[in-house]
Write a protein that holds these residues in place. Structure first.
Motif, short mmCIF file in Angstrom:
data_model
loop_
_atom_site.label_atom_id
_atom_site.label_comp_id
_atom_site.label_asym_id
_atom_site.label_seq_id
_atom_site.Cartn_x
_atom_site.Cartn_y
_atom_site.Cartn_z
N THR A 116 -6.32 19.27 13.17
CA THR A 116 -5.03 19.74 13.67
C THR A 116 -3.91 18.81 13.21
N SER A 117 -4.22 17.53 13.04
CA SER A 117 -3.20 16.57 12.61
C SER A 117 -2.84 16.75 11.14
N LYS A 118 -3.60 17.59 10.41
CA LYS A 118 -3.32 17.86 9.00
C LYS A 118 -2.41 19.08 8.83
N ALA A 119 -2.02 19.71 9.90
CA ALA A 119 -1.15 20.88 9.81
C ALA A 119 0.12 20.53 9.04
N ASP A 120 0.52 21.42 8.14
CA ASP A 120 1.74 21.27 7.34
C ASP A 120 1.63 20.16 6.30
N SER A 121 0.46 19.58 6.11
CA SER A 121 0.29 18.55 5.08
C SER A 121 0.30 19.20 3.70
N LYS A 122 0.80 18.48 2.72
CA LYS A 122 0.76 18.97 1.34
C LYS A 122 -0.39 18.37 0.56
N TYR A 123 -1.19 17.54 1.24
CA TYR A 123 -2.29 16.87 0.56
C TYR A 123 -3.66 17.28 1.12
N ILE A 124 -4.64 17.26 0.25
CA ILE A 124 -6.05 17.25 0.63
C ILE A 124 -6.58 15.88 0.23
N HIS A 125 -7.33 15.25 1.12
CA HIS A 125 -7.90 13.94 0.81
C HIS A 125 -9.43 14.03 0.79
N ILE A 126 -10.04 13.46 -0.22
CA ILE A 126 -11.49 13.35 -0.29
C ILE A 126 -11.83 11.87 -0.23
N VAL A 166 -7.01 12.29 -4.08
CA VAL A 166 -5.92 13.00 -3.42
C VAL A 166 -5.60 14.25 -4.23
N VAL A 167 -5.54 15.37 -3.54
CA VAL A 167 -5.20 16.65 -4.16
C VAL A 167 -3.88 17.12 -3.57
N GLU A 168 -2.87 17.23 -4.41
CA GLU A 168 -1.58 17.73 -3.93
C GLU A 168 -1.54 19.24 -4.10
N MET A 169 -1.26 19.93 -3.03
CA MET A 169 -1.29 21.39 -3.03
C MET A 169 0.07 21.98 -3.39
N VAL A 170 0.06 23.23 -3.80
CA VAL A 170 1.27 24.02 -3.94
C VAL A 170 1.48 24.73 -2.61
N LEU A 171 2.53 24.40 -1.92
CA LEU A 171 2.77 24.97 -0.60
C LEU A 171 3.47 26.33 -0.71
#
Length: 323
Positions: free
Chosen positions: A254-264, A315-320
């Protein structure tokens, strides 16, 4: 309900003293959503040096003049915790009315003042936890701020700073930027490709892929379509990324809501810093106004990555989606 007997200052002070350790610990152990996937470092007040040792040591054929051409590289980082405080006013009479009302069917007015006082203090401590959990990724340190989001720098904030500094970058092997938005049609392909772009060492260990809930929803939908699965029968909800040999677990927070990143990353690399061991942190109940009491607490808190090396983090930066 008859004559209401409400716990007053002395009752709350006694409860605060008796349960101080439990109440100070609650904001940390209450972070139940993230704790299975992160590592807590206790006893940190302000800063502690963390990091990793990068070395390519190789046993080679023996020679009397042999000497490795590789140096031992110490990659230092600082896990910083920030000193925060809270003064939360509350009306003891209203609190007692609510709690006695909630227990009327079972305890009625027999509920003791000590129990009422403890339950009020626990409720406040739980609220601290909820607000910490909500901003673990998005918090931005602002020394003049007035909310939990201002207390420390969250993982996303730290990520953005490292991307800007060029320390998290494609040429470092720890960053990839997607060129299209993740949808229910392409989520499986995009997440698999991002994972395969990670360093082979990172792919060889158990990792977590931290995503917003909508990304996991898109992945589940895409997986269902791709494999023609029947929800809840043929594995609609996927815990592990397809093709990772069950080494990469997808974790929606839930704390990742609105994040532009995916972290592995790994559990060991995701650090939460706190004190909990010294007498610097306090919890007291004080009275400064005619009808209210104050819950007064201080604590240290912060997060960081132990290392941003490609072998520890991707780190994966997403297209929002457009607003």
């Amino acid at each position: 309900m008859g004559n209401l007997v409400s716990p007053q200052l002395a009752d709350y002070q006694a409860a605060a003293a008796k349960y101080k350790k439990e109440l100070l610990t609650m904001p940390i152990i209450g972070l139940k959503e993230i704790l299975p996937y992160a590592t807590i470092r206790f006893g940190i007040r302000y800063k502690e040096v963390v990091g990793d040792i990068a070395v390519n040591a190789q046993i080679a054929p023996y020679k009397t003049t042999m000497k490795s051409a590789e140096d031992v590289n110490l990659n230092f980082r600082e896990l910083e915790t920030f000193f925060g405080g809270l003064v939360q006013p509350f009306d003891p009479n209203q609190a007692a009315t609510l709690i006695i009302g909630q227990n009327a069917m079972t305890k009625g007015e027999g509920i003791k003042n000590a129990e009422i006082a403890k339950r009020v203090l626990v409720a406040i401590a739980k609220s601290i936890t909820e607000n910490l959990n909500a901003v673990l990724w998005s918090a931005v340190r602002n020394a003049n701020g007035t909310t939990t989001k201002d207390l420390f720098n969250g993982w996303d904030t730290i990520t953005t700073a490292e991307v800007t500094a060029g320390k998290i970058a494609a040429d470092k092997g720890n960053y990839v930027k997607l060129t299209e938005e993740i949808t229910s049609e392409n989520a499986v392909d995009l997440l698999k490709k991002a994972y395969r772009d990670a360093h082979k060492v990172l792919r060889g260990v158990k990792t977590f892929m931290f995503v917003p809930q909508d990304v996991l929803d898109a992945y589940n939908d895409a997986y269902s379509t791709l494999h023609n699965a029947t929800p809840y029968v043929q594995g609609f909800e996927q815990l592990y990324l397809e093709g990772s040999n069950k080494k990469c677990e997808i974790v929606a927070l839930t704390s990742k809501a609105d994040s532009k990143y995916i972290h592995i990353s790994t559990k060991e690399n995701m650090l939460i810093g706190c004190d909990q061991l010294s007498d610097t942190e306090k919890l007291e109940v004080e009275k400064h106004a005619p009808f209210t009491l104050d819950y007064v607490a201080t604590m240290f808190f912060g997060v960081d990555f132990e290392s941003i090396d490609a072998r520890r983090l991707m780190v994966v930066e997403m297209v929002l989606p457009e607003a």
